[in-house]
Design an enzyme around this catalytic site. Structure first.
Site, PDB file in Angstrom:
ATOM      1  N   GLY A  50       0.776  -1.244   0.000  1.00  0.00           N
ATOM      2  CA  GLY A  50       0.000   0.000   0.000  1.00  0.00           C
ATOM      3  C   GLY A  50       0.803   1.287   0.000  1.00  0.00           C
ATOM      4  O   GLY A  50       0.340   2.307  -0.501  1.00  0.00           O
ATOM      5  N   GLU A 100       3.747   4.221   5.890  1.00  0.00           N
ATOM      6  CA  GLU A 100       2.525   3.422   5.793  1.00  0.00           C
ATOM      7  C   GLU A 100       1.507   4.157   4.935  1.00  0.00           C
ATOM      8  O   GLU A 100       1.500   5.392   4.887  1.00  0.00           O
ATOM      9  CB  GLU A 100       1.940   3.217   7.199  1.00  0.00           C
ATOM     10  N   ASP A 104      -5.151   2.486  10.811  1.00  0.00           N
ATOM     11  CA  ASP A 104      -6.564   2.276  11.109  1.00  0.00           C
ATOM     12  C   ASP A 104      -6.678   1.927  12.601  1.00  0.00           C
ATOM     13  O   ASP A 104      -6.624   2.820  13.444  1.00  0.00           O
ATOM     14  CB  ASP A 104      -7.052   1.160  10.173  1.00  0.00           C
ATOM     15  N   THR A 105      -6.773   0.661  12.950  1.00  0.00           N
ATOM     16  CA  THR A 105      -6.836   0.292  14.365  1.00  0.00           C
ATOM     17  C   THR A 105      -5.502   0.520  15.073  1.00  0.00           C
ATOM     18  O   THR A 105      -5.442   0.654  16.289  1.00  0.00           O
ATOM     19  CB  THR A 105      -7.208  -1.193  14.539  1.00  0.00           C
ATOM     20  N   THR A 108      -1.474  -3.208  13.222  1.00  0.00           N
ATOM     21  CA  THR A 108      -0.377  -3.555  12.314  1.00  0.00           C
ATOM     22  C   THR A 108       0.901  -2.820  12.701  1.00  0.00           C
ATOM     23  O   THR A 108       1.971  -3.420  12.846  1.00  0.00           O
ATOM     24  CB  THR A 108      -0.750  -3.178  10.859  1.00  0.00           C
ATOM     25  N   LEU A 109       0.751  -1.529  12.888  1.00  0.00           N
ATOM     26  CA  LEU A 109       1.909  -0.695  13.190  1.00  0.00           C
ATOM     27  C   LEU A 109       2.506  -1.027  14.558  1.00  0.00           C
ATOM     28  O   LEU A 109       3.728  -1.022  14.725  1.00  0.00           O
ATOM     29  CB  LEU A 109       1.466   0.772  13.138  1.00  0.00           C
ATOM     30  N   LYS A 132      -6.810   7.183  10.120  1.00  0.00           N
ATOM     31  CA  LYS A 132      -8.222   7.008  10.493  1.00  0.00           C
ATOM     32  C   LYS A 132      -8.258   6.896  12.001  1.00  0.00           C
ATOM     33  O   LYS A 132      -8.595   5.843  12.552  1.00  0.00           O
ATOM     34  CB  LYS A 132      -8.691   5.662   9.905  1.00  0.00           C
ATOM     35  N   ASP A 160      -5.747  -0.819  -2.049  1.00  0.00           N
ATOM     36  CA  ASP A 160      -6.526  -1.720  -2.909  1.00  0.00           C
ATOM     37  C   ASP A 160      -7.803  -2.213  -2.245  1.00  0.00           C
ATOM     38  O   ASP A 160      -7.999  -2.069  -1.042  1.00  0.00           O
ATOM     39  CB  ASP A 160      -5.679  -2.949  -3.238  1.00  0.00           C
ATOM     40  N   ARG A 166      -5.121  -0.154  -6.962  1.00  0.00           N
ATOM     41  CA  ARG A 166      -3.887   0.423  -6.409  1.00  0.00           C
ATOM     42  C   ARG A 166      -3.284   1.488  -7.311  1.00  0.00           C
ATOM     43  O   ARG A 166      -2.638   2.416  -6.843  1.00  0.00           O
ATOM     44  CB  ARG A 166      -2.814  -0.671  -6.260  1.00  0.00           C
TER      45      ARG A 166
HETATM   46  P1  XMP Z   1      -4.596  -1.424  11.179  1.00  0.00           P
HETATM   47  O1  XMP Z   1      -6.058  -1.624  11.519  1.00  0.00           O
HETATM   48  O2  XMP Z   1      -3.751  -2.562  11.659  1.00  0.00           O
HETATM   49  O3  XMP Z   1      -4.638  -1.549   9.613  1.00  0.00           O
HETATM   50  O4  XMP Z   1      -4.108  -0.072  11.571  1.00  0.00           O
HETATM   51  C1  XMP Z   1      -3.831  -0.905   8.794  1.00  0.00           C
HETATM   52  C2  XMP Z   1      -3.931  -1.575   7.456  1.00  0.00           C
HETATM   53  O5  XMP Z   1      -5.298  -1.858   7.093  1.00  0.00           O
HETATM   54  C3  XMP Z   1      -5.523  -1.585   5.754  1.00  0.00           C
HETATM   55  N1  XMP Z   1      -6.592  -0.581   5.633  1.00  0.00           N
HETATM   56  C4  XMP Z   1      -7.091  -0.117   4.496  1.00  0.00           C
HETATM   57  N2  XMP Z   1      -6.788  -0.427   3.223  1.00  0.00           N
HETATM   58  N3  XMP Z   1      -8.432   1.103   2.496  1.00  0.00           N
HETATM   59  C5  XMP Z   1      -7.479   0.196   2.226  1.00  0.00           C
HETATM   60  O6  XMP Z   1      -7.217  -0.062   1.058  1.00  0.00           O
HETATM   61  C6  XMP Z   1      -8.799   1.448   3.736  1.00  0.00           C
HETATM   62  O7  XMP Z   1      -9.689   2.298   3.928  1.00  0.00           O
HETATM   63  C7  XMP Z   1      -8.072   0.794   4.800  1.00  0.00           C
HETATM   64  N4  XMP Z   1      -8.158   0.897   6.148  1.00  0.00           N
HETATM   65  C8  XMP Z   1      -7.219   0.037   6.618  1.00  0.00           C
HETATM   66  C9  XMP Z   1      -4.224  -1.078   5.209  1.00  0.00           C
HETATM   67  O8  XMP Z   1      -3.577  -2.163   4.585  1.00  0.00           O
HETATM   68  C10 XMP Z   1      -3.419  -0.655   6.388  1.00  0.00           C
HETATM   69  O9  XMP Z   1      -2.036  -0.837   6.204  1.00  0.00           O
HETATM   70 MG    MG Z   2      -1.114  -1.512   4.248  1.00  0.00          MG
END
Ligand code: XMP
Ligand code: MG
Length: 194
Positions: A50, A100, A104-105, A108-109, A132, A160, A166
């Site tokens: 991404g 990155e 989101d949540t 991952t990070l 987000k 994606d 993408r």
């Molecule tokens: P977390 O929840 O771990 O997730 O912070 C981060 C990863 O989730 C994917 N992600 C998205 N991918 N559109 C996307 O294409 C979105 O709106 C979206 N929200 C989360 C993304 O891979 C990110 O690295």
């Molecule tokens: Mg990603």
């Protein structure tokens, strides 16, 4: 597909950030990275897939002395992730900046930073194109953010859905994620020229 060689009306998505907005964000973030660690030959680590466009734009927006590497992760169940393909550089004592696409949540990070921190970098910072933050489940430090966004699903500029979209030069907001889940090709007719 409508006649005339143009995409149909965009009814399932809309442009959230146009290429000019994204270029401005890359310029702004690159400037901030340069101000912070630009004299330390930082290692920029792009999270595949991404963050590829964001990394490519940041690294040439202000060409300072840096090194670049990539890392890919894959979901591992219960919100966990694992490193699928690691960076090839020893980061002990290095100034590392993770790039990155979107936080989101924060899960991952959090995992990724824990792993990288255990390798003893001199500093470890994060630049994310999108944040987000309303969806955050775990507190995670993000030093530089391109844009804050609400709880919407976005595609394009590296991001994606099921491997599609993408390569769009803009970030688009998807109106109905359930409909896209039902038909991952839903946006194809409106975002790609035939
Ligand atoms: P977390 O929840 O771990 O997730 O912070 C981060 C990863 O989730 C994917 N992600 C998205 N991918 N559109 C996307 O294409 C979105 O709106 C979206 N929200 C989360 C993304 O891979 C990110 O690295
Ligand atoms: Mg990603």
């Amino acid at each position: 597909m409508p006649k005339g060689g143009r995409p149909g009306p965009a009814v399932h998505s809309e442009v959230l950030f146009a290429p000019d907005d994204l270029a401005e964000a890359a310029q702004r973030v690159a400037g901030a990275i340069e101000d912070s660690v630009g004299e330390e030959r930082p290692l920029l680590v792009g999270i595949l897939k991404g963050a590829t466009m964001f990394l490519a734009d940041v690294m040439r927006a202000r060409p300072f002395d840096c090194q670049v590497d990539f890392l890919s992760i894959s979901p591992f169940g219960q919100g966990r992730v694992r490193i699928e393909s690691d960076i090839s550089v020893d980061i002990e004592g290095r100034h590392v900046v993770v790039l990155e696409d979107i936080v989101d949540t924060g899960l991952t990070l959090t995992y990724l930073l824990g792993t990288l921190r255990s390798r003893g970098p001199a500093s470890l910072q994060v630049a994310a194109l999108l944040d987000k933050s309303v969806r955050r489940l775990v507190e995670v430090p993000v030093q530089w953010v391109g844009f804050e966004i609400p709880d919407v699903f976005v595609v394009g500029y590296g991001m994606d859905f099921e491997g599609r979209y993408r390569n769009l030069p803009e970030v688009r907001m998807v109106h109905d994620l359930m409909a896209l889940a039902d038909d991952p090709d839903l946006l194809v007719g409106e975002v790609f020229a035939p």
